[in-house]
Write a protein that holds these residues in place. Sequence first.
Motif, PDB file in Angstrom:
ATOM      1  N   THR A  10       0.843  -1.194   0.000  1.00 47.93           N
ATOM      2  CA  THR A  10       0.000   0.000   0.000  1.00 47.93           C
ATOM      3  C   THR A  10       0.876   1.241   0.000  1.00 47.93           C
ATOM      4  O   THR A  10       1.849   1.321   0.749  1.00 47.93           O
ATOM      5  N   GLU A  22      -2.464   0.296  -4.299  1.00 47.56           N
ATOM      6  CA  GLU A  22      -1.352  -0.592  -4.015  1.00 47.56           C
ATOM      7  C   GLU A  22      -0.483  -0.639  -5.260  1.00 47.56           C
ATOM      8  O   GLU A  22      -0.986  -0.510  -6.381  1.00 47.56           O
ATOM      9  N   SER A  39      -6.760  -0.872  -3.764  1.00 50.07           N
ATOM     10  CA  SER A  39      -6.618  -1.805  -2.646  1.00 50.07           C
ATOM     11  C   SER A  39      -7.954  -2.354  -2.161  1.00 50.07           C
ATOM     12  O   SER A  39      -7.991  -3.412  -1.536  1.00 50.07           O
TER      13      SER A  39
END
Length: 66
Positions: A10, A22, A39
Motif C-alpha cells: 500500500t 497498491e 486496494s
Amino acid sequence: MSTELPRWFTSSYSSNGGVCVEVATNLATTHGTVLIRDSKNPAGPALNVRTSPFTAFLNSPEFGAN
C-alpha cells in the motif's frame, strides 16, 4: 518465461480514509513495469505502467517531489 508474481504494498500516501492504491514494484527490473491497483478491489484490474513514466510521475512537482 518468468512466473514471478507481483508483491503488492500500500502506498504511504494512502492513509487518507479509504482512497487507497497498491503498487507492485518487484517486476520493474525483470519486466520493466510497475503494477497499480485499487486496494479495495484486489481481484479487479491493475494498471501496467512502464518504469520510465512511473518514475517521472513520482519525481514530478505535482506529486510532491522537490
